[in-house]
Design an enzyme around this catalytic site. Sequence first.
Site, short mmCIF file in Angstrom:
data_model
loop_
_atom_site.label_atom_id
_atom_site.label_comp_id
_atom_site.label_asym_id
_atom_site.label_seq_id
_atom_site.Cartn_x
_atom_site.Cartn_y
_atom_site.Cartn_z
N LEU A 66 5.92 7.78 7.84
CA LEU A 66 6.62 7.08 8.92
C LEU A 66 6.11 7.49 10.30
O LEU A 66 5.71 8.64 10.52
CB LEU A 66 8.12 7.36 8.83
CG LEU A 66 8.79 6.97 7.50
CD1 LEU A 66 10.29 7.25 7.57
CD2 LEU A 66 8.54 5.52 7.14
N HIS A 67 6.14 6.54 11.22
CA HIS A 67 5.78 6.80 12.62
C HIS A 67 6.76 6.03 13.51
O HIS A 67 7.69 5.39 12.99
CB HIS A 67 4.32 6.40 12.88
CG HIS A 67 3.98 5.02 12.41
ND1 HIS A 67 4.51 3.88 12.99
CD2 HIS A 67 3.20 4.58 11.39
CE1 HIS A 67 4.05 2.81 12.38
NE2 HIS A 67 3.26 3.20 11.38
N GLY A 78 6.61 3.31 14.93
CA GLY A 78 6.74 1.89 14.60
C GLY A 78 7.85 1.67 13.59
O GLY A 78 8.71 0.80 13.75
N HIS A 79 7.86 2.51 12.54
CA HIS A 79 8.93 2.39 11.54
C HIS A 79 10.30 2.70 12.17
O HIS A 79 11.29 2.04 11.87
CB HIS A 79 8.71 3.39 10.39
CG HIS A 79 7.47 3.13 9.59
ND1 HIS A 79 6.37 3.96 9.64
CD2 HIS A 79 7.16 2.15 8.72
CE1 HIS A 79 5.45 3.49 8.82
NE2 HIS A 79 5.89 2.41 8.26
N ASP A 87 1.88 -6.50 10.43
CA ASP A 87 1.50 -7.16 9.18
C ASP A 87 2.00 -8.61 9.25
O ASP A 87 2.90 -9.01 8.51
CB ASP A 87 2.12 -6.43 7.99
CG ASP A 87 1.53 -5.04 7.84
OD1 ASP A 87 0.34 -4.94 7.54
OD2 ASP A 87 2.27 -4.06 8.06
N GLY A 128 6.35 4.70 3.50
CA GLY A 128 6.41 6.10 3.96
C GLY A 128 5.32 6.39 4.98
O GLY A 128 4.77 5.48 5.58
N GLY A 175 7.49 -5.30 10.47
CA GLY A 175 6.71 -5.22 11.70
C GLY A 175 5.77 -6.41 11.84
O GLY A 175 5.23 -6.91 10.86
N GLN A 203 1.85 -10.70 6.13
CA GLN A 203 2.87 -10.24 5.18
C GLN A 203 4.23 -10.86 5.51
O GLN A 203 4.96 -11.31 4.62
CB GLN A 203 2.95 -8.72 5.22
CG GLN A 203 4.14 -8.14 4.49
CD GLN A 203 4.09 -6.63 4.38
OE1 GLN A 203 3.42 -6.10 3.52
NE2 GLN A 203 4.81 -5.93 5.25
O1 PAF Z 1 4.52 -3.19 4.94
C1 PAF Z 1 4.76 -2.30 4.08
O2 PAF Z 1 5.01 -1.15 4.40
C2 PAF Z 1 4.74 -2.69 2.61
O3 PAF Z 1 3.82 -3.70 2.36
C3 PAF Z 1 6.12 -3.05 2.05
C4 PAF Z 1 6.70 -4.28 2.75
C5 PAF Z 1 7.06 -1.89 2.20
C6 PAF Z 1 6.02 -3.38 0.56
O4 PAF Z 1 5.57 -2.29 -0.18
#
Ligand code: PAF
Length: 281
Positions: free
Chosen positions: A33-34, A36-37, A150, A31, A147, A153
């Site tokens: 959100l900007h 990028g999302h 990260d 959440g 994105g 990630q």
């Molecule tokens: O990158 C994120 O926003 C979070 O780490 C994710 C992938 C939604 C997991 O909670």
Amino acid sequence: MNIFTTKQALNQYLEQSRASGKTIGFVPTLGALHQGHLSLIRQAQQNSDEVVCSIFVNPSQFNDPKDLEKYPRTIEADIKLLEGVKCDVLFNPPVSEIYDGNEQWHLNIGELERLLEGKFRPGHYQGVTQVVYKLFNIVKPDVAFFGQKDYQQFLIISKMVESLNMPVKLVMCPIMRETDGLAMSSRNIHLTAEDRQHALILSKTLNWIKNNFDRNSLPQLKTQAEHMINDEPGLELDYFEIADGDTLHQATKDANSIVALVAAKVGKTRLIDNVLLVHGS
Ligand code: PAF
């Protein structure tokens, strides 16, 4: 936009979508959100028939309870933004819908989860893989979008998907930046005007590295980058690494993929950023 807060209601809806032959694109988020999302949502719309966004502030990935408490929660504004880009579905569950009681399990992704961010945020990637594993099982997407900001990630989730043979394709989308270069992040709203100015050194340094990559050795580039960041007031550097894009070990210039990654505290806010220097094939 269809909004669901329970797995059961979401499932019922998505089962019908699948039955009518639609492919499901998924954008998991925390959440706040900007743009990028929203770029992830747009990318998902171009690559799938039905787009599901989840907003879930996952407690298990916050190793610092104060960070969890402080994490911006802007659900009304988020819904407006998602409606504005015509996202099909929002999944916004309460914690009890995702976790039943005190879950202790985690996946072992190996050393990738202990390097760089993992070293500074112990347990963070255990929480991320735990929730993404659960969300993938609930949404069962064909494609999921993350994105590049990260970067670690993305590598870790890719490793999870590969190791567990999860039937989902992953797409990494480019970092979205403000006009002055600052990487977009939900955490940017915590920056004071002064912090925000200081924070620009992160993208400036990454840009400098990119422009000087061919002219210098990797140790020279890393040293120069650390100087640039340490010379900026108001910043505390956690790490600057020029890493192999697949393993996140220190890179050599002949690596198939090379990424420069940085993390620093700017005032009270911790920011990360990166740039791809060599794109893997
Ligand atoms: O990158 C994120 O926003 C979070 O780490 C994710 C992938 C939604 C997991 O909670």
